[in-house]
Motif scaffolding. Structure first.
Motif, short mmCIF file in Angstrom:
data_model
loop_
_atom_site.label_atom_id
_atom_site.label_comp_id
_atom_site.label_asym_id
_atom_site.label_seq_id
_atom_site.Cartn_x
_atom_site.Cartn_y
_atom_site.Cartn_z
N GLU A 51 -12.89 18.08 -1.85
CA GLU A 51 -11.51 18.54 -1.96
C GLU A 51 -11.12 18.78 -3.41
O GLU A 51 -10.39 19.70 -3.72
CB GLU A 51 -10.57 17.51 -1.32
N ARG A 74 2.98 10.95 3.25
CA ARG A 74 2.85 9.75 2.45
C ARG A 74 2.45 10.07 1.04
O ARG A 74 1.79 11.06 0.78
CB ARG A 74 1.80 8.83 3.07
N ARG A 75 2.84 9.19 0.11
CA ARG A 75 2.35 9.39 -1.25
C ARG A 75 0.89 8.98 -1.32
O ARG A 75 0.38 8.26 -0.46
CB ARG A 75 3.13 8.64 -2.31
N SER A 76 0.25 9.47 -2.32
CA SER A 76 -1.16 9.18 -2.44
C SER A 76 -1.47 8.86 -3.89
O SER A 76 -1.09 9.59 -4.79
CB SER A 76 -1.97 10.37 -1.96
N MET A 77 -2.16 7.77 -4.08
CA MET A 77 -2.50 7.37 -5.44
C MET A 77 -3.42 8.38 -6.08
O MET A 77 -3.36 8.61 -7.27
CB MET A 77 -3.19 6.02 -5.39
N LEU A 78 -4.29 8.95 -5.25
CA LEU A 78 -5.22 9.92 -5.80
C LEU A 78 -4.48 11.11 -6.37
O LEU A 78 -4.82 11.63 -7.43
CB LEU A 78 -6.18 10.40 -4.72
N ILE A 107 8.25 9.99 5.35
CA ILE A 107 7.35 9.66 6.45
C ILE A 107 7.72 10.47 7.68
O ILE A 107 8.60 10.11 8.44
CB ILE A 107 7.40 8.16 6.77
N TYR A 149 5.57 2.39 -13.47
CA TYR A 149 4.16 2.48 -13.13
C TYR A 149 3.31 1.99 -14.29
O TYR A 149 2.45 1.13 -14.15
CB TYR A 149 3.86 3.95 -12.80
N THR A 198 -7.82 7.90 8.90
CA THR A 198 -6.47 7.94 8.32
C THR A 198 -5.44 8.41 9.34
O THR A 198 -4.33 7.88 9.40
CB THR A 198 -6.47 8.89 7.11
N LEU A 222 -5.11 17.27 -3.22
CA LEU A 222 -5.45 17.42 -4.63
C LEU A 222 -5.24 18.83 -5.15
O LEU A 222 -4.71 19.03 -6.23
CB LEU A 222 -6.90 16.99 -4.86
N LYS A 260 9.98 1.45 -0.45
CA LYS A 260 10.04 2.87 -0.71
C LYS A 260 10.86 3.19 -1.95
O LYS A 260 11.23 4.32 -2.18
CB LYS A 260 10.60 3.60 0.51
N PRO A 316 11.69 4.44 -5.29
CA PRO A 316 10.93 5.42 -6.07
C PRO A 316 10.27 4.76 -7.28
O PRO A 316 10.87 3.89 -7.92
CB PRO A 316 11.99 6.42 -6.49
N LEU A 317 9.11 5.18 -7.52
CA LEU A 317 8.35 4.56 -8.57
C LEU A 317 8.46 5.41 -9.82
O LEU A 317 7.87 6.47 -9.91
CB LEU A 317 6.90 4.47 -8.12
N HIS A 335 -8.65 1.44 7.58
CA HIS A 335 -8.70 2.79 8.17
C HIS A 335 -7.80 3.79 7.48
O HIS A 335 -7.36 4.74 8.09
CB HIS A 335 -8.29 2.77 9.66
N ASP A 336 -7.44 3.57 6.27
CA ASP A 336 -6.50 4.48 5.62
C ASP A 336 -7.20 5.21 4.48
O ASP A 336 -7.51 4.60 3.46
CB ASP A 336 -5.30 3.69 5.12
N GLY A 337 -7.45 6.47 4.69
CA GLY A 337 -8.23 7.26 3.74
C GLY A 337 -7.68 7.20 2.33
O GLY A 337 -8.42 7.06 1.36
N ASN A 338 -6.37 7.27 2.25
CA ASN A 338 -5.71 7.24 0.95
C ASN A 338 -6.12 5.99 0.19
O ASN A 338 -6.42 6.02 -1.00
CB ASN A 338 -4.20 7.27 1.20
N ILE A 382 9.18 10.21 -7.63
CA ILE A 382 8.00 10.48 -6.79
C ILE A 382 8.23 9.66 -5.53
O ILE A 382 8.34 8.44 -5.60
CB ILE A 382 6.70 10.07 -7.47
N ASP A 383 8.36 10.33 -4.42
CA ASP A 383 8.74 9.61 -3.23
C ASP A 383 7.94 10.12 -2.04
O ASP A 383 7.18 11.09 -2.18
CB ASP A 383 10.23 9.80 -2.96
N GLU A 384 8.10 9.45 -0.92
CA GLU A 384 7.39 9.92 0.26
C GLU A 384 8.38 10.09 1.41
O GLU A 384 9.41 9.41 1.47
CB GLU A 384 6.28 8.95 0.66
N GLU A 395 -1.39 11.15 -7.43
CA GLU A 395 -0.68 10.76 -8.64
C GLU A 395 -1.64 10.64 -9.81
O GLU A 395 -1.34 11.03 -10.94
CB GLU A 395 0.08 9.45 -8.40
N GLN A 396 -2.83 10.14 -9.50
CA GLN A 396 -3.84 10.04 -10.54
C GLN A 396 -4.20 11.43 -11.05
O GLN A 396 -4.35 11.65 -12.25
CB GLN A 396 -5.08 9.36 -9.94
N ARG A 397 -4.29 12.37 -10.13
CA ARG A 397 -4.62 13.74 -10.51
C ARG A 397 -3.55 14.31 -11.43
O ARG A 397 -3.85 14.94 -12.43
CB ARG A 397 -4.73 14.59 -9.24
#
Lengths: 600, 426
Positions: free
Chosen positions: B165, A116-120, A141, B76, A170, A87, B68, B70-71, B126-129, A137-139, A122-124
């Motif tokens: 965070e 990895r991408r993170s929705m949080l 790995i 969105y 995670t 963030l 994958k 791109p979005l 188990h995925d924090g995200n 916006i890509d990831e 992107e939300q931020r």
């Protein structure tokens, strides 16, 4: 560039190539000239995947470090942020983008999240009102990064902390993903063994993911026969001990990050004959350390006490080779000699570097402080006086030695005693808090949660049983010509590697009792292979095991596994993977709250 | 859940989530789930989602390449806008899609139960995200969220981590207030907040407010000591700063203070007080004796700190006095809770001269250790006397060779060697 990755039993260059391909594909998505803005943390790991030349081929013209404020000017079409999904980094990116708009510049923005991408996030970015500014916006790995021909690391620094303190798994999810990637490239691993809670989770996730992709059968002939998943908390002791291999000591003393070490420059000053050494260099000397360097590959895993002899032997060989020039008489012989010169000169400079490093290390290993510390460690590991307050630790606190050193020792005592008596634990805690500051209650609490510090419960101390059954202490460890893994700690055989060794032969069934004393379940799973992919083993062909350390592994443990691979009758070759390469200091540091506030 | 019902309904009804039904009967809810599952099971046949249309290609990671894609931001928005048509995913599918980085809309999960169900699926992945995402969405109404989190420790940790965070101090403190005090680790979590408070008075007040938290008995003593220490440091800092500026007290002129004492550890504070306030009576806050009493310092700790501070000032009589104890006959002798070897070490580190060092080297019991120390610190007399006591002529001869020609030490050795009274062992 990375040829050393393909020399081993398993060609890890395939993994690197796959990662490079992904990177190229992403770069090509952003057509035109580009500048990359780096999350500084990522440059190290990326450096192992791709050099600047690759980026340049794909029109990367400038590189910046991510910082707040305005982006430096660069005449490029695209600006790409390479960042971890955090963030606070999003806020910096938002600032960058905002200040850019004011200048009405037509540059396109992209973000590549690693791993990895993170929705949080992107939300931020959306909250900050900049999400719409991004075209891509890509990831990317990047779970497992090849560090050497037999070594993979995720360099996921906080994995242990997250799993054991924050109950955040995670990193295990990423691990499972990474293992799926590996299987996609190297075939399904038919046998999975594991010990520990986290190991169980990872195995479960892998099996689930396999079911989810059930449609596509993996048609690759399996390269790995076995996967062994080991929780770091099954063996809390090993990383606490001071590593005594060459590479281990380099890491303990100077710290190896992403395959590089920074050393004090004095010993590396180029002195030309007849010239007084005028300006000593002030920049630290940066050296890359991996098996691409022949000499390093030869000595890295030796006990430090055997390094001196190895270096002097090498010196004789090299000087003999240079002497050859006197014997070169004919033009042909001279030509032959000259053609070998570059190789010989490289060997000579490699020798010079390692002689200097060995000297630096020797200054430390021969010091009284080092000796005293090692003596206490060995007392603890052999179970001497682990149940009372240790005077050496007390003195170290009184002298205000670095807090991490104290925490390492106290944790070690606690682990070797299966917990400390209330009185002893309270005494240490009070001394530490009074000397280093009360805010370290938080750190002490973290160590307790991780099991590194604990109160002895009524049950008896089972460490001696574990030590004896697994032969964790070998009285006559041979440092020069080792015959057992215990040489890596001059007597102590790392528990984690012993478990690995016993699994290969005679099998875990022989140590059921000890396995029950160690935390977490132990298990075995099998993955079905499609017909026709079953390996037909040649007579005498070694089997290959991937050992995955969840929560980190030390260089000494790696050395011990390499030793087992090289043992003639072991019949097993090991490839090592981990969430993080660590030593006792970096490990404890990752468990501290505000480590920077510690007094030095 | 019932107590605040009116408020909650008010909230939910006034929000954009109109379809919220808070009091779904349990069995009705599960029936709903069942039918939803049934519907979902036929979904793949009528999949309308754009990014699924691609021919299935498998990338090197073994995942379908489509995941994958791109979005684009527009997509969105579009996906979110279409939520009523497109994203009718079950919680399980939603979590899976989130893990694969695909577009999802969480706004579909309108009822609290739906949201919590989604959360539980996310936790099991188990995925924090993915876990934090529904949490963030739930945060529209803190009270409910906080209460539900109490039963979901994993999700709670993730949320706290997220708030830490994102540096959202206000929400974090609010969350902490809502959680029952029995939540494991909560008091320490709250205590931790003091690190973010720069102003010392505010920090002190905050620490004071922590005193009532249900820490473990040991921790509660430490937190109280922390508060007491900072309170004192503030007083000492103010007084000494004033004295220093006033220029009346010699010690501050001679040895100007290098740094503020605020937020320093206890032992550092004690050292400071032994340096500047050594002779103060026990009644003052800055008196070393008072500090020793208040914080129940061990004799050893007090001793080693005072020793270092007085040695630094070269106040040798003070150093000497630390060791002096009189027995009932009135003879003085030197006693130390610390080994004399360590004492010598401390004195040496504070650059004590040889004359001072030798008094303490002489007190080291073990002859061999004494010789080593004496040689290291050039206390020749002690070396010579010890060899004499050991009747070791050879060593004495050897040592003579190291002494300067014509020095007092050489003469002394010669005298001893010529002394016929001594029965040398070699």
């Amino acid at each position: 560039m990375a040829a050393h990755l393909s020399y081993g039993r398993v060609n890890l260059n395939i993994l690197r190539e796959a990662a490079r391909k992904e990177l190229r594909e992403f770069l090509d998505k952003c057509a035109g000239s580009k500048a990359i803005v780096w999350d500084e943390y990522l440059t190290g790991p990326f450096g192992l995947i791709a050099q600047y030349s690759l980026l340049k081929e794909h029109e990367v013209e400038k590189m910046f470090t991510l910082k707040s404020g305005r982006l430096p000017s660069a005449d490029v079409k695209n600006i790409i942020f390479f960042v971890r999904p955090r963030l606070e980094l999003m806020d910096i990116i938002a600032e960058n983008v905002f200040s850019e708009d004011k200048m009405h510049s037509p540059r396109d923005f992209h973000i590549l999240f690693v791993p990895r991408r993170s929705m949080l996030c992107e939300q931020r970015l959306k909250e900050q009102g900049v999400l719409a500014s991004f075209i891509n916006i890509d990831e990317y790995i990047l779970d497992l990064i090849p560090y050497d021909g037999d070594l993979l690391s995720m360099e996921y620094e906080s994995a242990f902390r997250e799993c054991y303190l924050e109950n955040d798994q995670t990193s295990l999810y990423h691990t499972a993903k990474g293992l799926m990637t590996l299987q996609a490239l190297y075939g399904t691993i038919p046998q999975i063994y594991g010990k520990g809670e986290c190991a169980r989770h990872v195995a479960n996730m892998m099996l689930r993911m396999k079911r989810e992709f059930a449609g596509s059968q993996n048609q690759i002939l399996p390269v790995f026969d076995t996967l062994l998943l080991l929780d770091r908390n099954v063996d809390l002791l090993t990383p606490l001990a001071t590593q005594l291999t060459y590479e281990g000591l380099i890491d303990e003393i100077y710290g190896i990050t992403n395959g590089y070490v920074k050393l004090p420059p004095e010993k590396f000053a180029q002195k030309k004959q007849g010239e007084a050494s005028k300006d000593l260099p002030t920049e630290p000397k940066k050296l890359q350390l991996n098996s691409a360097e022949e000499l390093y590959a030869e000595i890295r895993d030796k006990n430090f006490n055997a390094v001196g002899a190895a270096l002097s032997k090498k010196a004789k060989i090299i000087s003999a080779a240079f002497e050859e020039r006197h014997n070169a008489k004919t033009v042909g012989e001279i030509k032959q000699f000259v053609s070998q010169l570059p190789h010989m000169q490289a060997a000579r400079s490699s020798l010079a570097n390692h002689t200097s490093i060995a000297e630096l290390i020797k200054d430390i290993t021969t010091s009284e402080a080092f000796f005293d510390n090692l003596t206490v460690e060995q007392e603890f590991m052999t179970g001497v006086d682990t149940d009372k307050v240790n005077t050496y630790i007390e003195d170290c606190v009184a002298q205000k030695d670095p807090l991490i050193k104290i925490l390492r020792l106290v944790s070690m005592q606690s682990v070797c005693n299966n917990g400390l008596k209330q009185k002893v634990l309270d005494y240490y805690k009070r001394e530490i808090l009074q000397t280093y500051g009360y805010e370290h209650i938080l750190t002490l609490n973290n160590l307790e949660k991780a099991g590194l510090l604990k109160l002895q419960s009524s049950s008896r101390n089972n460490y001696p049983t574990i030590r004896k059954t697994l032969k964790l202490w070998m009285e006559d460890a041979n440092e020069q010509n080792p015959n057992d893994i215990s040489y890596v700690y001059s007597g102590y055989a790392p528990l984690s590697v012993r478990l690995t060794q016993v699994l290969a032969r005679p099998g875990w069934r022989s140590i059921e009792e000890v396995l029950k004393m160690l935390p977490g379940p132990h298990f075995e799973e099998r993955q079905q292979l499609p017909a026709g992919l079953h390996k037909k083993r040649q007579q005498g062909e070694n089997r290959t095991t991937l050992v995955f350390f969840l929560g980190g592994v030390s260089y000494a443990e790696i050395a011990a596994l390499r030793f087992l691979s090289q043992m003639e009758d072991s019949g097993m070759e090991y490839i090592i993977a981990t969430t993080k390469l660590l030593n006792g200091t970096t490990w404890i540091k990752s468990l501290m709250d505000r480590p920077e506030s510690q007094s030095s | 859940m019932m107590k605040n019902k009116a408020d909650e309904e008010d909230y939910w009804n006034s929000s954009k989530f109109k379809a919220f039904t808070f009091d779904d009967e349990d069995d009705e809810f599960s029936r709903l789930k069942e039918s939803k599952r049934a519907v979902n099971s036929i979904r793949p046949l009528v999949d309308e989602d754009d990014d699924e249309e691609e021919v299935e290609k498998v990338s090197w990671s073994g995942e379908p390449v489509g995941s994958k894609t791109p979005l684009l931001f527009n997509t969105y928005c579009a996906v979110i806008g279409w939520r009523d048509y497109v994203s009718d995913w079950s919680p399980e599918e939603t979590v899976q899609r989130m893990q694969q980085g695909k577009a999802v809309s969480l706004e579909k999960f309108r009822s609290l139960q739906d949201k919590l169900l989604l959360l539980d699926y996310a936790v099991s992945a188990h995925d924090g995200n993915v876990i934090t995402a529904p949490l963030w969405d739930l945060f529209v109404f803190p009270e409910v969220l906080f209460r539900e989190l109490t039963d979901r420790q994993t999700a709670l940790r993730h949320f706290i981590h997220y708030l830490t965070e994102s540096k959202d101090q206000r929400l974090l403190l609010e969350l902490l207030r809502y959680l029952p005090l029995s939540t494991p680790g909560l008091p320490l979590l709250q205590y931790k907040e003091h690190l973010g408070i720069a102003d010392e008075n505010k920090r002190r007040d905050f620490l004071k407010s922590c005193l009532s938290l249900p820490f473990s008995p040991e921790d509660s003593v430490h937190v109280e000591d922390h508060y007491t220490l900072l309170e004192r440091q503030i007083i000492i800092e103010a007084t000494d700063g004033h004295a220093e500026r006033g220029g009346k007290q010699e010690i501050f002129q001679k040895f100007p203070r290098k740094a503020s004492i605020l937020n320093m550890p206890l032992i550092t504070t004690l050292y400071y007080c032994c340096f500047y306030h050594y002779t103060e009576s026990e009644g003052t806050y800055s008196s070393p004796l008072n500090i020793r009493q208040t914080f129940k310092l061990s004799e050893k700790q007090f001793f080693v700190t005072a020793l270092a501070a007085r040695a630094k000032l070269k106040a040798w009589p003070d150093v000497d006095a630390l060791f002096t104890s009189r027995n009932w006959l009135g003879f003085t002798r030197k006693k130390s809770p610390l080994s004399f070897q360590r004492v010598v070490d401390v004195l040496h580190k504070n650059s004590a001269p040889t004359q001072v060092l030798q008094d303490y080297v002489a007190l080291v019991d073990d002859a061999e250790l004494r010789i080593t120390l004496a040689q290291k610190h050039k206390c020749h007399d002690i070396v010579i006397n010890t060899y004499r006591d050991l009747k070791d002529r050879q060593q004495l001869l050897g040592y003579r060779a190291k002494m300067a020609r014509g020095s007092a030490e050489e003469r002394k050795i010669n005298e001893l060697l010529n002394n016929s009274q001594i029965r040398w062992k070699n």
